[in-house]
Design a protein around this motif. Structure first.
Motif, PDB file in Angstrom:
ATOM      1  N   GLN A  81      -9.821   4.323  10.813  1.00 15.00           N
ATOM      2  CA  GLN A  81      -8.870   4.999   9.916  1.00 15.00           C
ATOM      3  C   GLN A  81      -9.161   6.510   9.888  1.00 15.00           C
ATOM      4  OE1 GLN A  81     -10.745   2.330   9.226  1.00 15.00           O
ATOM      5  NE2 GLN A  81      -9.759   0.953   7.709  1.00 15.00           N
ATOM      6  N   TRP A 126       6.706  14.143  13.665  1.00 10.17           N
ATOM      7  CA  TRP A 126       6.654  13.379  12.417  1.00 10.17           C
ATOM      8  C   TRP A 126       5.758  14.045  11.389  1.00 10.17           C
ATOM      9  CZ3 TRP A 126      10.812  10.847  12.777  1.00 10.17           C
ATOM     10  CH2 TRP A 126      11.239  10.361  14.009  1.00 10.17           C
ATOM     11  N   GLY A 134       3.844  10.604   4.439  1.00 11.27           N
ATOM     12  CA  GLY A 134       3.618  12.029   4.169  1.00 11.27           C
ATOM     13  C   GLY A 134       4.329  12.914   5.181  1.00 11.27           C
ATOM     14  N   GLN A 179       9.021  14.937   4.776  1.00  9.64           N
ATOM     15  CA  GLN A 179      10.254  14.605   5.508  1.00  9.64           C
ATOM     16  C   GLN A 179      11.208  13.715   4.713  1.00  9.64           C
ATOM     17  OE1 GLN A 179       8.590  13.003   9.202  1.00  9.64           O
ATOM     18  NE2 GLN A 179       8.893  15.004  10.139  1.00  9.64           N
ATOM     19  N   ASP A 185      -0.798   8.949   1.767  1.00 12.50           N
ATOM     20  CA  ASP A 185      -0.971   9.070   3.220  1.00 12.50           C
ATOM     21  C   ASP A 185      -2.427   9.457   3.474  1.00 12.50           C
ATOM     22  OD1 ASP A 185       1.292   9.806   5.710  1.00 12.50           O
ATOM     23  OD2 ASP A 185      -0.833  10.319   5.990  1.00 12.50           O
ATOM     24  N   MET A 226      -4.249   3.058   3.341  1.00 12.81           N
ATOM     25  CA  MET A 226      -3.464   1.870   2.964  1.00 12.81           C
ATOM     26  C   MET A 226      -4.142   0.551   3.326  1.00 12.81           C
ATOM     27  SD  MET A 226      -0.277   1.988   5.645  1.00 12.81           S
ATOM     28  CE  MET A 226      -0.490   2.485   7.327  1.00 12.81           C
ATOM     29  N   THR A 227      -5.280   0.595   4.054  1.00 12.70           N
ATOM     30  CA  THR A 227      -6.006  -0.646   4.319  1.00 12.70           C
ATOM     31  C   THR A 227      -6.874  -1.029   3.123  1.00 12.70           C
ATOM     32  OG1 THR A 227      -7.939   0.431   5.319  1.00 12.70           O
ATOM     33  CG2 THR A 227      -6.090  -0.078   6.790  1.00 12.70           C
ATOM     34  N   VAL A 253       7.382   3.769  10.091  1.00 10.43           N
ATOM     35  CA  VAL A 253       6.473   3.257  11.125  1.00 10.43           C
ATOM     36  C   VAL A 253       5.104   3.914  10.968  1.00 10.43           C
ATOM     37  CG1 VAL A 253       5.963   3.186  13.597  1.00 10.43           C
ATOM     38  CG2 VAL A 253       8.285   2.697  12.784  1.00 10.43           C
ATOM     39  N   SER A 254       4.095   3.095  10.733  1.00 10.43           N
ATOM     40  CA  SER A 254       2.727   3.592  10.520  1.00 10.43           C
ATOM     41  C   SER A 254       1.705   2.464  10.624  1.00 10.43           C
ATOM     42  CB  SER A 254       2.623   4.246   9.134  1.00 10.43           C
ATOM     43  OG  SER A 254       3.107   3.364   8.148  1.00 10.43           O
ATOM     44  N   TYR A 262      -1.158   1.883  13.151  1.00 11.82           N
ATOM     45  CA  TYR A 262      -2.457   2.562  13.042  1.00 11.82           C
ATOM     46  C   TYR A 262      -3.469   1.734  12.255  1.00 11.82           C
ATOM     47  CZ  TYR A 262       0.194   6.604  14.660  1.00 11.82           C
ATOM     48  OH  TYR A 262       0.991   7.443  15.411  1.00 11.82           O
TER      49      TYR A 262
HETATM   50  C1  LIG Z   1       4.858   8.189  11.973  1.00 11.68           C
HETATM   51  S1  LIG Z   1       4.118   8.848  10.526  1.00 11.68           S
HETATM   52  C2  LIG Z   1       5.160   8.354   9.217  1.00 11.68           C
HETATM   53  C3  LIG Z   1       5.495   9.491   8.277  1.00 11.68           C
HETATM   54  C4  LIG Z   1       6.420  10.530   8.821  1.00 11.68           C
HETATM   55  N1  LIG Z   1       6.952  11.356   7.760  1.00 11.68           N
HETATM   56  C5  LIG Z   1       7.562   9.869   9.557  1.00 11.68           C
HETATM   57  O1  LIG Z   1       8.633   9.680   8.980  1.00 11.68           O
HETATM   58  O2  LIG Z   1       7.387   9.494  10.686  1.00 11.68           O
HETATM   59  C6  LIG Z   1       2.736   7.718  10.341  1.00 11.68           C
HETATM   60  C7  LIG Z   1       1.927   8.095   9.126  1.00 11.68           C
HETATM   61  O3  LIG Z   1       0.965   7.075   8.848  1.00 11.68           O
HETATM   62  C8  LIG Z   1      -0.156   7.705   8.252  1.00 11.68           C
HETATM   63  N2  LIG Z   1      -1.301   6.792   8.310  1.00 11.68           N
HETATM   64  C9  LIG Z   1      -1.931   6.321   9.423  1.00 11.68           C
HETATM   65  N3  LIG Z   1      -2.951   5.497   9.065  1.00 11.68           N
HETATM   66  C10 LIG Z   1      -2.953   5.441   7.696  1.00 11.68           C
HETATM   67  C11 LIG Z   1      -3.750   4.744   6.723  1.00 11.68           C
HETATM   68  N4  LIG Z   1      -4.766   3.942   7.083  1.00 11.68           N
HETATM   69  N5  LIG Z   1      -3.445   4.894   5.418  1.00 11.68           N
HETATM   70  C12 LIG Z   1      -2.414   5.704   5.020  1.00 11.68           C
HETATM   71  N6  LIG Z   1      -1.640   6.413   5.890  1.00 11.68           N
HETATM   72  C13 LIG Z   1      -1.898   6.269   7.207  1.00 11.68           C
HETATM   73  C14 LIG Z   1      -0.318   8.951   9.089  1.00 11.68           C
HETATM   74  O4  LIG Z   1      -1.124   9.901   8.474  1.00 11.68           O
HETATM   75  C15 LIG Z   1       1.134   9.406   9.284  1.00 11.68           C
HETATM   76  O5  LIG Z   1       1.561  10.304   8.291  1.00 11.68           O
END
Ligand SMILES: C[S@@+](CC[C@H](N)C(=O)[O-])C[C@H]1O[C@@H](n2cnc3c(N)ncnc32)[C@H](O)[C@@H]1O
Length: 256
Positions: free
Chosen positions: A11, A28, A74, A77, A93, A120-121, A138-139, A142
């Motif tokens: 993470q 993004w 975050g 956007q 985020d 978020m985990t 989408v996130s 990760y």
């Molecule tokens: C593709 S972006 C999504 C937000 C962006 N505004 C968008 O619309 O695409 C993926 C987001 O997931 C967040 N992220 C990745 N791993 C995370 C975690 N373990 N906990 C919280 N946020 C996480 C990243 O920091 C990133 O902002």
């Protein structure tokens, strides 16, 4: 993997990697402009969960006074748009830069936002039944385990609340970078498969995981959600996109 990365959990590697991508102009991580905020106040707005398609406005209803959680959303956007439409937003985020952007846009536009740098985990730092809507682009590619996230989403939503989420659905993890050859077995799990970790490192792609439909949809049903709506989306560029092969899902689910 560098000694430093070996010591870090995935993470933290992702948060650091995403902060660097943002410095390099990652799409993004680019906040909306003042003009886009003003346009949203006048009813001209759109947001995305996935690369190319806008989320139907009907998925949101009237946002005035609604309490929205932007989960891994975050970057300034989507939350600014929802604030312009009268919602009260909280964003969580794990990227410090994405949180910084949220605070910058809020200050620029003169609204208050609760912006939390959180993973978020882990258990979400929110009360049970605190939110009307969770917006989750989408996130979860990760993170290794998505089921616990669906359960936490269910816990912090009010009854009658909506989870509006975008996810990968594993096709991108099957193929090589030219999207011509199938080179990987599933699940794509770099913590288990050093070859898959090497692919990610070679591509400076952070630490990513594939997730099955059982995890993405079944996991929501298991958590108690009712799936109301769904659409697919493509990468927006590349061979799979040109062949109109979907690689992402967007879903709207209800906590009854
Ligand atoms: C593709 S972006 C999504 C937000 C962006 N505004 C968008 O619309 O695409 C993926 C987001 O997931 C967040 N992220 C990745 N791993 C995370 C975690 N373990 N906990 C919280 N946020 C996480 C990243 O920091 C990133 O902002």
């Amino acid at each position: 993997m560098s000694a430093k990365n070996k010591a870090m959990n995935y993470q933290d590697i992702n948060a650091e990697t995403i902060d660097r991508w943002i410095e390099e102009g990652w799409e993004w991580g680019k906040p909306i402009s003042h003009e886009e905020f003003e346009a949203a106040k006048n009813g001209d707005w759109d947001v995305k969960l996935t690369p190319t398609k806008y989320v139907p406005h009907s998925w949101f209803g009237d946002l005035r006074g609604k309490k929205i959680l932007g989960l891994a959303s975050g970057g300034g956007q989507q939350m600014p748009i929802f604030e312009a439409l009268g919602a009260a937003c909280t964003v969580m985020d794990y990227s410090s830069k994405q949180i910084e952007s949220e605070k910058l846009v809020a200050e620029r536009e003169g609204y208050e936002i609760r912006a939390i740098q959180g993973d978020m985990t882990k258990t979400f730092p929110f009360e049970d039944e605190e939110f009307d809507i969770i917006f989750h682009p989408v996130s979860n590619c990760y993170v290794k385990d998505v089921r616990s996230i669906w359960k936490e989403c269910y816990r912090v939503l009010k009854h009658g609340g909506y989870l509006i989420a975008g996810t990968d659905h594993y096709v991108n993890y099957l193929v090589d970078n030219d999207e011509k050859m199938i080179i990987n077995h599933l699940p794509f799990d770099p913590l288990k498969d050093p070859e898959q970790m090497k692919q990610l490192q070679d591509d400076d792609a952070g630490v990513q995981f594939s997730h099955s439909l059982e995890e993405q949809i079944g996991g929501q049903l298991e958590a108690g959600f009712r799936l109301l709506d769904i659409y697919e989306d493509t990468n927006g560029e590349g061979r799979l996109h040109e062949l109109n092969i979907p690689t992402f899902l967007a879903m709207r689910s209800l906590k009854e």
